[in-house]
Design a protein around this motif. Structure first.
Motif, PDB file in Angstrom:
ATOM      1  N   THR A  16       0.988  -1.241  -0.158  1.00 30.13           N
ATOM      2  CA  THR A  16       0.029   0.095  -0.096  1.00 30.13           C
ATOM      3  C   THR A  16       0.670   1.149  -0.201  1.00 30.13           C
ATOM      4  O   THR A  16       0.672   2.093  -0.691  1.00 30.13           O
ATOM      5  CB  THR A  16      -0.809  -0.103   1.109  1.00 30.13           C
ATOM      6  N   GLU A  35      10.074   2.615   6.536  1.00 24.47           N
ATOM      7  CA  GLU A  35       9.798   1.283   6.721  1.00 24.47           C
ATOM      8  C   GLU A  35      10.738   0.717   7.808  1.00 24.47           C
ATOM      9  O   GLU A  35      11.969   0.983   7.549  1.00 24.47           O
ATOM     10  CB  GLU A  35       9.810   0.748   5.427  1.00 24.47           C
ATOM     11  N   LYS A  36      10.221   0.302   8.839  1.00 25.18           N
ATOM     12  CA  LYS A  36      11.150  -0.073  10.065  1.00 25.18           C
ATOM     13  C   LYS A  36      11.957  -1.451   9.858  1.00 25.18           C
ATOM     14  O   LYS A  36      13.062  -1.779  10.443  1.00 25.18           O
ATOM     15  CB  LYS A  36      10.316  -0.568  11.429  1.00 25.18           C
ATOM     16  N   THR A  43       2.985  -7.639   6.165  1.00 22.52           N
ATOM     17  CA  THR A  43       1.818  -8.684   5.486  1.00 22.52           C
ATOM     18  C   THR A  43       1.988  -8.812   4.205  1.00 22.52           C
ATOM     19  O   THR A  43       1.810  -9.813   3.793  1.00 22.52           O
ATOM     20  CB  THR A  43       0.441  -8.060   5.894  1.00 22.52           C
ATOM     21  N   THR A  44       2.480  -7.591   3.448  1.00 26.28           N
ATOM     22  CA  THR A  44       2.592  -7.893   2.071  1.00 26.28           C
ATOM     23  C   THR A  44       3.366  -9.019   1.464  1.00 26.28           C
ATOM     24  O   THR A  44       2.824  -9.570   0.690  1.00 26.28           O
ATOM     25  CB  THR A  44       3.122  -6.361   1.414  1.00 26.28           C
ATOM     26  N   HIS A  47       1.717 -12.483   1.835  1.00 28.81           N
ATOM     27  CA  HIS A  47       0.086 -12.939   1.474  1.00 28.81           C
ATOM     28  C   HIS A  47      -0.056 -13.982   0.543  1.00 28.81           C
ATOM     29  O   HIS A  47       1.176 -14.722   0.296  1.00 28.81           O
ATOM     30  CB  HIS A  47      -0.684 -11.607   1.063  1.00 28.81           C
ATOM     31  N   GLN A  50      -2.829 -14.638  -4.414  1.00 28.85           N
ATOM     32  CA  GLN A  50      -3.723 -14.508  -5.660  1.00 28.85           C
ATOM     33  C   GLN A  50      -4.084 -13.201  -6.023  1.00 28.85           C
ATOM     34  O   GLN A  50      -4.027 -12.246  -5.236  1.00 28.85           O
ATOM     35  CB  GLN A  50      -5.062 -15.150  -4.807  1.00 28.85           C
ATOM     36  N   VAL A 172       9.416   4.591  12.742  1.00 27.89           N
ATOM     37  CA  VAL A 172       8.918   5.972  13.297  1.00 27.89           C
ATOM     38  C   VAL A 172       8.667   5.564  14.594  1.00 27.89           C
ATOM     39  O   VAL A 172       7.807   4.835  15.052  1.00 27.89           O
ATOM     40  CB  VAL A 172       7.516   6.415  12.295  1.00 27.89           C
ATOM     41  N   ARG A 311      -3.959  -9.721   8.350  1.00 30.49           N
ATOM     42  CA  ARG A 311      -4.793  -8.602   7.660  1.00 30.49           C
ATOM     43  C   ARG A 311      -4.925  -7.460   8.224  1.00 30.49           C
ATOM     44  O   ARG A 311      -5.354  -7.424   9.567  1.00 30.49           O
ATOM     45  CB  ARG A 311      -6.167  -9.199   7.136  1.00 30.49           C
ATOM     46  N   GLY A 350      -8.025  -3.438   2.458  1.00 27.70           N
ATOM     47  CA  GLY A 350      -7.535  -3.634   1.201  1.00 27.70           C
ATOM     48  C   GLY A 350      -6.803  -4.855   0.759  1.00 27.70           C
ATOM     49  O   GLY A 350      -6.728  -5.975   1.719  1.00 27.70           O
ATOM     50  N   ALA A 352      -3.483  -7.130  -1.652  1.00 23.28           N
ATOM     51  CA  ALA A 352      -2.542  -6.736  -2.654  1.00 23.28           C
ATOM     52  C   ALA A 352      -2.929  -6.336  -4.038  1.00 23.28           C
ATOM     53  O   ALA A 352      -2.271  -5.586  -4.702  1.00 23.28           O
ATOM     54  CB  ALA A 352      -1.656  -7.995  -2.516  1.00 23.28           C
ATOM     55  N   THR A 353      -3.915  -7.110  -4.519  1.00 23.10           N
ATOM     56  CA  THR A 353      -4.472  -6.975  -5.952  1.00 23.10           C
ATOM     57  C   THR A 353      -4.830  -5.319  -5.967  1.00 23.10           C
ATOM     58  O   THR A 353      -4.811  -5.271  -7.060  1.00 23.10           O
ATOM     59  CB  THR A 353      -5.615  -7.767  -6.180  1.00 23.10           C
TER      60      THR A 353
HETATM   61  C1  LIG Z   1      -3.535 -14.750   5.413  1.00 17.31           C
HETATM   62  C2  LIG Z   1      -3.588 -13.457   4.278  1.00 17.31           C
HETATM   63  C3  LIG Z   1      -3.633 -13.929   2.971  1.00 17.31           C
HETATM   64  C4  LIG Z   1      -3.900 -12.509   1.937  1.00 17.31           C
HETATM   65  N1  LIG Z   1      -3.840 -13.282   0.689  1.00 17.31           N
HETATM   66  C5  LIG Z   1      -4.184 -12.268  -0.184  1.00 17.31           C
HETATM   67  C6  LIG Z   1      -4.157 -12.753  -1.682  1.00 17.31           C
HETATM   68  O1  LIG Z   1      -4.255 -13.821  -1.936  1.00 17.31           O
HETATM   69  N2  LIG Z   1      -4.319 -11.735  -2.773  1.00 17.31           N
HETATM   70  C7  LIG Z   1      -4.503 -10.332  -2.297  1.00 17.31           C
HETATM   71  O2  LIG Z   1      -4.521  -9.781  -3.306  1.00 17.31           O
HETATM   72  N3  LIG Z   1      -4.264  -9.987  -0.974  1.00 17.31           N
HETATM   73  C8  LIG Z   1      -4.164 -10.910  -0.134  1.00 17.31           C
HETATM   74  N4  LIG Z   1      -3.880 -10.600   1.545  1.00 17.31           N
HETATM   75  C9  LIG Z   1      -4.393  -8.938   1.522  1.00 17.31           C
HETATM   76  C10 LIG Z   1      -2.805  -8.374   1.464  1.00 17.31           C
HETATM   77  O3  LIG Z   1      -1.693  -9.139   2.010  1.00 17.31           O
HETATM   78  C11 LIG Z   1      -3.027  -6.977   2.309  1.00 17.31           C
HETATM   79  O4  LIG Z   1      -4.000  -6.131   2.249  1.00 17.31           O
HETATM   80  C12 LIG Z   1      -1.577  -6.190   2.141  1.00 17.31           C
HETATM   81  O5  LIG Z   1      -0.559  -6.862   1.806  1.00 17.31           O
HETATM   82  C13 LIG Z   1      -1.556  -5.085   3.134  1.00 17.31           C
HETATM   83  O6  LIG Z   1      -0.533  -4.346   2.704  1.00 17.31           O
HETATM   84  P1  LIG Z   1       0.000  -2.957   3.489  1.00 17.31           P
HETATM   85  O7  LIG Z   1       1.019  -2.179   2.776  1.00 17.31           O
HETATM   86  O8  LIG Z   1      -1.537  -2.163   3.551  1.00 17.31           O
HETATM   87  O9  LIG Z   1       0.427  -3.599   4.974  1.00 17.31           O
HETATM   88  P2  LIG Z   1       1.687  -4.178   5.400  1.00 17.31           P
HETATM   89  O10 LIG Z   1       2.323  -4.880   4.365  1.00 17.31           O
HETATM   90  O11 LIG Z   1       1.710  -4.923   6.734  1.00 17.31           O
HETATM   91  O12 LIG Z   1       2.711  -2.991   5.447  1.00 17.31           O
HETATM   92  C14 LIG Z   1       2.734  -2.187   6.535  1.00 17.31           C
HETATM   93  C15 LIG Z   1       4.109  -1.753   7.148  1.00 17.31           C
HETATM   94  O13 LIG Z   1       4.536  -0.834   8.105  1.00 17.31           O
HETATM   95  C16 LIG Z   1       5.347  -1.000   8.699  1.00 17.31           C
HETATM   96  N5  LIG Z   1       5.459  -0.466   9.865  1.00 17.31           N
HETATM   97  C17 LIG Z   1       4.801  -0.678  11.095  1.00 17.31           C
HETATM   98  N6  LIG Z   1       5.098   0.064  11.990  1.00 17.31           N
HETATM   99  C18 LIG Z   1       5.959   0.880  11.414  1.00 17.31           C
HETATM  100  C19 LIG Z   1       6.797   2.025  12.062  1.00 17.31           C
HETATM  101  N7  LIG Z   1       6.567   2.477  13.419  1.00 17.31           N
HETATM  102  N8  LIG Z   1       7.680   2.620  11.287  1.00 17.31           N
HETATM  103  C20 LIG Z   1       8.016   2.397  10.053  1.00 17.31           C
HETATM  104  N9  LIG Z   1       7.203   1.158   9.626  1.00 17.31           N
HETATM  105  C21 LIG Z   1       6.421   0.477  10.258  1.00 17.31           C
HETATM  106  C22 LIG Z   1       5.669  -2.559   8.787  1.00 17.31           C
HETATM  107  O14 LIG Z   1       6.947  -3.227   9.052  1.00 17.31           O
HETATM  108  C23 LIG Z   1       5.184  -2.950   7.514  1.00 17.31           C
HETATM  109  O15 LIG Z   1       5.993  -3.337   6.488  1.00 17.31           O
HETATM  110  C24 LIG Z   1      -3.790 -11.433   2.288  1.00 17.31           C
HETATM  111  C25 LIG Z   1      -3.736 -11.089   3.680  1.00 17.31           C
HETATM  112  C26 LIG Z   1      -3.388 -12.086   4.612  1.00 17.31           C
HETATM  113  C27 LIG Z   1      -3.256 -11.894   6.058  1.00 17.31           C
END
Ligand SMILES: Cc1cc2nc3c(=O)[nH]c(=O)nc-3n(C[C@H](O)[C@H](O)[C@H](O)COP(=O)(O)OP(=O)(O)OC[C@H]3O[C@@H](n4cnc5c(N)ncnc54)[C@H](O)[C@@H]3O)c2cc1C
Ligand code: SF4
Ligand code: FES
Lengths: 399, 224
Positions: A16, A35-36, A43-44, A47, A50, A172, A311, A350, A352-353
């Motif tokens: 995201t 990013e820490k 999570t990204t 996942h 898919q 942060v 998630r 949201g 990944a897609t």
């Molecule tokens: C089990 C599972 C299966 C999934 N399968 C799919 C799928 O098949 N297809 C699909 O499209 N989506 C899927 N998803 C959904 C998708 O993975 C997530 O919606 C998406 O990856 C979220 O991304 P994000 O960037 O919002 O969060 P994140 O990837 O979690 O990014 C947040 C980041 O913030 C960083 N952070 C936290 N605190 C701090 C701080 N204080 N300072 C600096 N950095 C910090 C963390 O280290 C982390 O890297 C799945 C999710 C799960 C849980």
């Protein structure tokens, strides 16, 4: 284009955050992403992989399904090296499943997803290991994502604009306010162990399941429930297509093949902690049985590994006005409305897609708040190969 | 396999050649990457390491674990009988911080017009409209383990790069491009620099067998 030299700090380095960075950079903003850990280490990276065409959501929420269809088609076009596109199949295993068949197909068509029932004999031609007792099968345009390489392609695109600064291994630790504005963030650089203060005109919280904790640093109450799920991977690829159970979306009903692996997922529980350090054995057993139901020979595949990720589920928020896009499965929160902070936005939820769409929505909102009229360009520009991320200076703190 | 909570002694190489030792309790069915996460969360938030997928697909987490190149996420704790684990960064790359190395020196030289290849299953099956070939990602996850393990350290483009050249030759149809690729492989720092230790094939976590590709290129060379 409107002249733009605003500086934006994005907190988080998942898909995201990276997609927001890319979109803003193309619109001329100077962006610092913090990013820490490594990019996509939340999570990204973890996942299921898919590429959702939306069929899974068609019976539940037409808007989400439609958005997935549009976004998956865009990603196939702009990030071809990060997607195995072999389509997907929904299979009905029993009479219960069969009850949903017509509704499922109609719901897909209503969401512009080209779902098509095929004879089961043809389904076995496509996928030889399928359970021979399947009662129906429907073809949809699903695919497989390489989670790391998809996100990194967006990071490469951002670096290419020369407007991006990526600070990995920077955490942060405080968000510093002055009146109704965020003035800066204090970060700890885990490489030098020194503190740094980073100022900006606007701040975006894209911390995924950690976004509630991040909001708290600005004394903002953002209700986010980390909702972890388990995935199980077996050595050996059992199919080329993504294969899902044709029924109401539930647990353990999607099989995503990838490289030489077969991955079944997922489960869902609620945790108060986004850092997941356990993989429940009952989940592994359940997932294995669910995979066997679809592919009986899954039973003979060697265990590869099982892992879990959280998630970011968006919880309730008092004011409906401050939560945009409730028709999507992500929420964009302008903290001016409820929390009286002018220059901070959070985005939660949201998939990944839909990362590109999330980048677009947040960037649109920021432009609107700043009175800038700059259009989004991310849906048509082909992203650079993910390897460009390294070529453009991977060294932990790229410029 | 019985899940057990056990105490592990984990020694991590930090900057300037110093090691730091951590004692933690972990479920033995988890992996070294989970242990690093746990240490970072509970004991020392400053340890730096790369990770993303936690299932052996992204290639970011390769380290040297008890003297061998491994993916930390595919290294299960229950394989360490004495519960002692030493984690060091890959060799042959510049260290950025703790276990993080600058892998770009390898990745920047990799060949590959596409990261996709034809899937080995269902080759002869009927395919849906719009699918010409079933495809999948390449085996190489660009982890750097082979480069780190290779004993040849002077002027050698390395096993991963040679493997990528061989893979790319098999995909290309344009004679000119193929000739260029061969030229790269047949330069002094190419196949001839390989001393045939084949540690690359031993450590590769995803069965690329770089050594096999190097031998393939040798065969092409001898035919030329
Ligand atoms: C089990 C599972 C299966 C999934 N399968 C799919 C799928 O098949 N297809 C699909 O499209 N989506 C899927 N998803 C959904 C998708 O993975 C997530 O919606 C998406 O990856 C979220 O991304 P994000 O960037 O919002 O969060 P994140 O990837 O979690 O990014 C947040 C980041 O913030 C960083 N952070 C936290 N605190 C701090 C701080 N204080 N300072 C600096 N950095 C910090 C963390 O280290 C982390 O890297 C799945 C999710 C799960 C849980
Ligand atoms: S060939 Fe194997 S060991 Fe070498 S970089 Fe690729 S995946 Fe890693
Ligand atoms: S974290 Fe992706 S290979 Fe280990």
């Amino acid at each position: 284009m409107t002249h733009n030299n605003n500086h934006v700090v994005i907190i988080g380095g998942g898909g995201t955050a990276i997609a927001i960075m890319y979109d803003l950079c193309l619109r001329g903003f100077k962006v610092t992403l913090i990013e820490k850990g490594e990019l996509t280490s939340g999570t990204t990276g973890r996942h299921h992989g898919q590429l959702h065409c939306g069929a899974r959501y068609a019976m539940g929420d037409k808007n989400i399904a439609k958005e997935c269809m549009i976004e998956s088609a865009i990603l196939r076009n702009i990030a071809p090296n990060a997607i195995e596109y072999n389509m997907g199949m929904f299979v009905a295993l029993n009479d219960d499943d069969m009850q949903y068949k017509d509704l499922f197909i109609q719901s897909c068509l209503d969401a512009d997803i080209p779902a098509r029932e095929i004879p089961t004999s043809l389904a076995f031609e496509y996928e030889k290991e399928l359970n021979k007792n399947i009662k129906a099968s429907v073809l949809v345009p699903d695919g497989t994502i390489d989670p790391w390489r998809l996100a990194i392609s967006f990071a490469a695109g951002a670096l290419k604009t020369k407007n991006a600064e990526i600070k990995t291994y920077h955490e942060v630790i405080s968000i510093n306010k002055k009146f109704n504005n965020i003035e800066s963030v204090t970060v700890i650089n885990h490489i030098t162990h020194k503190k740094e203060i980073i100022k900006a005109d606007a701040f975006i919280n894209a911390g995924g399941p950690w976004s509630g904790k991040i909001a708290k640093l600005a004394d903002i109450d953002l209700s986010v429930s980390p909702s972890p799920g388990t995935m199980l991977a077996a050595k050996k690829r059992i199919s080329n297509m993504v294969v899902s159970r044709l029924h109401k979306a539930g647990d353990g009903d999607i099989i995503v093949p990838q490289r030489q692996l077969t991955i079944i997922g997922s489960t869902q529980w609620i945790s108060d902690n986004p850092d997941i350090n356990r993989v429940p054995q009952e989940d592994i057993d359940f997932l294995q049985q669910s995979a066997i139901d679809i592919f009986p020979s899954f039973k003979y595949l060697e265990y590869h590994t099982a892992w879990a990720a959280a998630r970011p589920l968006f919880g309730k928020h008092n004011n409906t006005e401050d939560v945009r896009n409730l028709s999507r499965d992500f929420a964009t929160i302008d903290h001016k409305i409820n929390d009286n902070i002018d220059n901070m936005i959070s985005i939660v939820g949201g998939k990944a897609t839909t990362l590109r769409a999330m980048g677009e929505v947040v960037s649109d909102l920021l432009c609107k708040k700043m009175g800038l009229d700059i259009q989004c360009q991310t849906s048509t520009i082909i992203l650079p190969n993910y390897r460009e991320y390294y070529r453009r200076g991977y060294n932990g703190q790229t410029n | 396999m019985v899940k057990q909570i056990k105490s592990y002694s984990i020694s991590i190489r930090r900057n300037e050649d110093s090691y730091m030792n951590f004692i933690i309790e972990m479920d033995n069915s988890l992996t070294v990457i989970d242990a690093l996460d746990e240490i970072r969360k509970k004991i020392d938030s400053s340890i730096t390491y790369r990770h993303s997928c936690h299932h052996g697909s992204c290639g970011t987490c390769a380290c040297i674990i008890n003297k061998k190149e491994r993916l930390a996420c595919m290294c299960f704790l229950n394989e360490f009988e004495d519960n002692k684990i030493i984690i060091e960064p890959l060799t042959s790359f510049k260290i950025i911080s703790d276990l993080v190395v600058d892998i770009s020196t390898m990745i920047n030289k990799l060949e590959g017009s596409t990261y996709l290849r034809e899937s080995e299953i269902g080759k002869d099956s009927i395919k849906p409209n719009g699918i010409l070939n079933w495809n999948r990602f390449e085996n190489c996850i660009e982890c750097g383990s082979c480069v780190s393990a290779c004993p040849v350290k002077s002027d050698f483009i390395g096993p991963a790069n040679l493997a990528s050249i061989d893979r790319e030759i098999s995909k290309q149809t344009d004679e000119k491009v193929i000739k260029n690729l061969k030229n790269k492989a047949f330069k002094n720092n190419g196949v001839d620099a390989c001393d045939k230790h084949y540690l690359c094939s031993k450590v590769c976590p995803t069965k690329v067998y770089p050594g096999k590709h190097i031998n393939n290129l040798r065969k092409i060379k001898s035919k030329n």
